[in-house]
Enzyme design. Structure first.
Site, short mmCIF file in Angstrom:
data_model
loop_
_atom_site.label_atom_id
_atom_site.label_comp_id
_atom_site.label_asym_id
_atom_site.label_seq_id
_atom_site.Cartn_x
_atom_site.Cartn_y
_atom_site.Cartn_z
N ASN A 214 35.00 28.55 42.58
CA ASN A 214 35.34 29.97 42.55
C ASN A 214 34.40 30.66 41.58
O ASN A 214 33.96 30.04 40.61
CB ASN A 214 36.77 30.16 42.04
CG ASN A 214 37.80 29.89 43.10
OD1 ASN A 214 37.53 30.00 44.29
ND2 ASN A 214 38.99 29.55 42.67
N ASP A 283 41.91 26.81 45.44
CA ASP A 283 43.19 26.58 46.14
C ASP A 283 43.13 25.33 47.02
O ASP A 283 44.15 24.72 47.29
CB ASP A 283 43.54 27.80 47.00
CG ASP A 283 43.97 28.98 46.13
OD1 ASP A 283 44.56 28.73 45.07
OD2 ASP A 283 43.69 30.14 46.51
N ILE A 312 48.89 24.71 39.32
CA ILE A 312 49.13 24.24 37.94
C ILE A 312 50.12 25.16 37.22
O ILE A 312 51.08 24.70 36.60
CB ILE A 312 47.78 24.15 37.18
CG1 ILE A 312 46.84 23.18 37.92
CG2 ILE A 312 48.00 23.70 35.74
CD1 ILE A 312 45.40 23.19 37.43
N PHE A 328 47.30 34.88 35.45
CA PHE A 328 46.29 35.90 35.73
C PHE A 328 46.20 36.09 37.23
O PHE A 328 46.39 35.13 37.98
CB PHE A 328 44.92 35.48 35.18
CG PHE A 328 44.66 35.98 33.80
CD1 PHE A 328 45.36 35.46 32.72
CD2 PHE A 328 43.75 37.00 33.57
CE1 PHE A 328 45.17 35.93 31.45
CE2 PHE A 328 43.54 37.48 32.29
CZ PHE A 328 44.24 36.95 31.23
N LYS A 346 55.59 32.80 41.10
CA LYS A 346 55.24 31.71 40.17
C LYS A 346 56.19 31.65 38.98
O LYS A 346 56.05 30.79 38.11
CB LYS A 346 53.80 31.87 39.70
CG LYS A 346 52.79 31.87 40.84
CD LYS A 346 51.40 31.45 40.42
CE LYS A 346 50.43 31.61 41.58
NZ LYS A 346 49.21 30.83 41.43
O1 C5P Z 1 44.69 31.83 42.51
P1 C5P Z 1 45.86 32.70 42.17
O2 C5P Z 1 45.57 34.15 42.33
O3 C5P Z 1 47.15 32.25 42.76
O4 C5P Z 1 46.01 32.50 40.56
C1 C5P Z 1 47.05 33.12 39.86
C2 C5P Z 1 47.35 32.33 38.61
O5 C5P Z 1 47.73 31.01 38.94
C3 C5P Z 1 46.19 32.19 37.63
O6 C5P Z 1 46.75 32.31 36.35
C4 C5P Z 1 45.67 30.80 37.88
O7 C5P Z 1 45.10 30.23 36.71
C5 C5P Z 1 46.90 30.06 38.30
N1 C5P Z 1 46.64 29.00 39.28
C6 C5P Z 1 46.88 27.68 38.92
N2 C5P Z 1 46.67 26.67 39.84
C7 C5P Z 1 46.25 26.96 41.08
C8 C5P Z 1 46.00 28.31 41.45
C9 C5P Z 1 46.20 29.30 40.52
O8 C5P Z 1 47.26 27.40 37.78
N3 C5P Z 1 46.06 25.98 41.95
#
Ligand code: C5P
Length: 406
Positions: A214, A283, A312, A328, A346
């Protein structure tokens, strides 16, 4: 929507320059302190004026520069007392061997040394001198005495010196000094708190030489780690591949893939009081990455199978006794709606939302903070400034007790 402004008073320091060639770095230091929102009043010794002119420092600081005990511009005729009274610290940079000796003995024979003796705020010194002067037992004795007296000594560093020699005695660079001074002045709102963070991208291999990732520079996450450390927290930073220097004082876990990031986070979650997921975690990962480089096969295309990576942040937030979780969201449109949905899904207490196109890789950022009380917008500012404001908000939300830095 409430605007959140920093509740801190504008910070003010008195910057003293003594007579060393590193005085040229003090000009840059004034600018860098300004970047941290710190107002600077400059005082120079006579010898410092031999290296750089007061006019330069006046132009950069926006305040008249004082050099003389008998300066008539202070109404009560006591610049040696008045000039430091509204300051949070006196910083002497460069601090020569002679200045350190005078300060260790408590001598007061010019404006700067008298100000240092008459102060009621902390004194920070940044030594700068030839390596033999630094290593001399007299200088080492004086520095040890100053430390015993509670003076903060920043540096020196080792490296090439103006005299052509190489060794210990070089003044720290302006940005390092500004960072350390600014951190020192921060209220210790996260003192005693353990903060676990993720930052940067993840890299998911396709084969021995290729992968998917990313776009993320890691700048926001690293700025948050620095701000949390400045607020007194113990920080563990789980970082994907970035080209940034590790924040001084952070315990680093360097990873490549989301799976490695997840393992590192799992190791530290139980002890964390606060979890901040800033990483742009991929993802999906390739279901079966090839051990060797995939060769081109004429005009034939390539199809890859992907499987989802663990979320995570959602995993941390769903622990039976989760730390205070902050997420975030970088979106390219419908920012508030997507961010709010993400916060609820979340189950995080605080979600920081920004527009991906204006945040990725940039040095500044404009974010909204979404919590139970609603949406709070922060004005566009340097990521270092935004990070401080976010940390302030986290400290307020998770009930950390504010403790002044002094
Ligand atoms: O990718 P996304 O927009 O869902 O990310 C939102 C939050 O979730 C961010 O804080 C990101 O660090 C966390 N996240 C994560 N593990 C993932 C996808 C996102 O901890 N696989």
């Amino acid at each position: 929507m409430p605007d959140i402004e920093s509740k801190n008073e504008p910070k003010k320091v008195l910057l003293g320059l003594t007579g060393g060639v590193a005085a040229y770095k003090a000009a840059e230091l004034v600018r860098r302190l300004g970047d941290h929102g710190i107002d600077v009043q400059v005082v120079m010794t006579k010898a410092a004026c031999g290296f750089i002119t007061p006019a330069t420092l006046q132009a950069l600081s926006g305040h008249p520069v004082y050099t003389d005990m008998w300066d008539g511009r202070i109404a009560n005729g006591m610049p040696h007392i008045e000039l430091s009274r509204d300051k949070q610290a006196i910083v002497v940079a460069p601090a020569t061997a002679d200045f350190l000796a005078k300060a260790a003995l408590g001598l007061a024979d010019d404006l700067l040394s008298t100000l240092c003796l008459a102060r009621d705020c902390p004194l920070i010194v940044a030594p700068a001198m030839n390596r033999q002067m630094w290593e001399h037992p007299a200088t080492q004795r004086n520095v040890a005495q100053l430390k015993r007296d509670g003076v903060i000594v920043l540096g020196p560093d080792s490296g090439d010196q103006a005299c052509g020699e190489t060794g210990m005695g070089r003044m720290l660079e302006a940005d390092e000094l500004a960072e350390a001074i600014s951190a020192f002045l921060e209220p210790k709102t996260l003192s005693g708190k353990r903060v676990l963070m993720t930052a940067g991208p993840t890299f998911e291999p396709i084969d021995a030489v290729r992968g998917i990732t990313n776009r993320s520079s890691g700048k926001m996450g690293y700025a948050l780690a620095r701000a949390a450390i400045a607020a007194g927290a113990e920080v563990t930073l789980v970082s994907g591949p970035v080209s940034l220097a590790a924040p001084v004082g952070a315990s680093m876990e360097r990873v490549q893939t989301a799976a490695e990031m997840f393992d590192a986070v799992k190791k530290h979650t139980a002890k964390a009081d606060i979890f901040i997921g800033v990483a742009a975690v991929a993802d999906f990962r390739v279901s079966a990455p090839r051990k060797h480089k995939i060769k081109k096969n004429g005009d034939k295309g390539l199809t890859l199978d992907f499987v989802p990576n663990p979320d995570i942040l959602a995993w941390v937030a769903s622990r039976p006794k989760p730390p205070f979780c902050v997420g975030f969201a970088a979106e390219s449109r419908n920012l508030d709606a997507y961010a709010d949905e993400k916060r609820r899904r979340k189950k995080v207490k605080l979600l920081i939302a920004n527009l991906a196109q204006s945040a990725i890789g940039a040095d500044d950022n404009e974010v909204s903070m979404l919590d139970d009380a609603g949406t709070h917008r922060l004005p566009r500012a340097a990521k270092t400034v935004v990070a401080r404001q976010i940390i302030e908000h986290i400290a307020a939300l998770c009930g950390a007790k504010a403790r002044k830095s002094r």
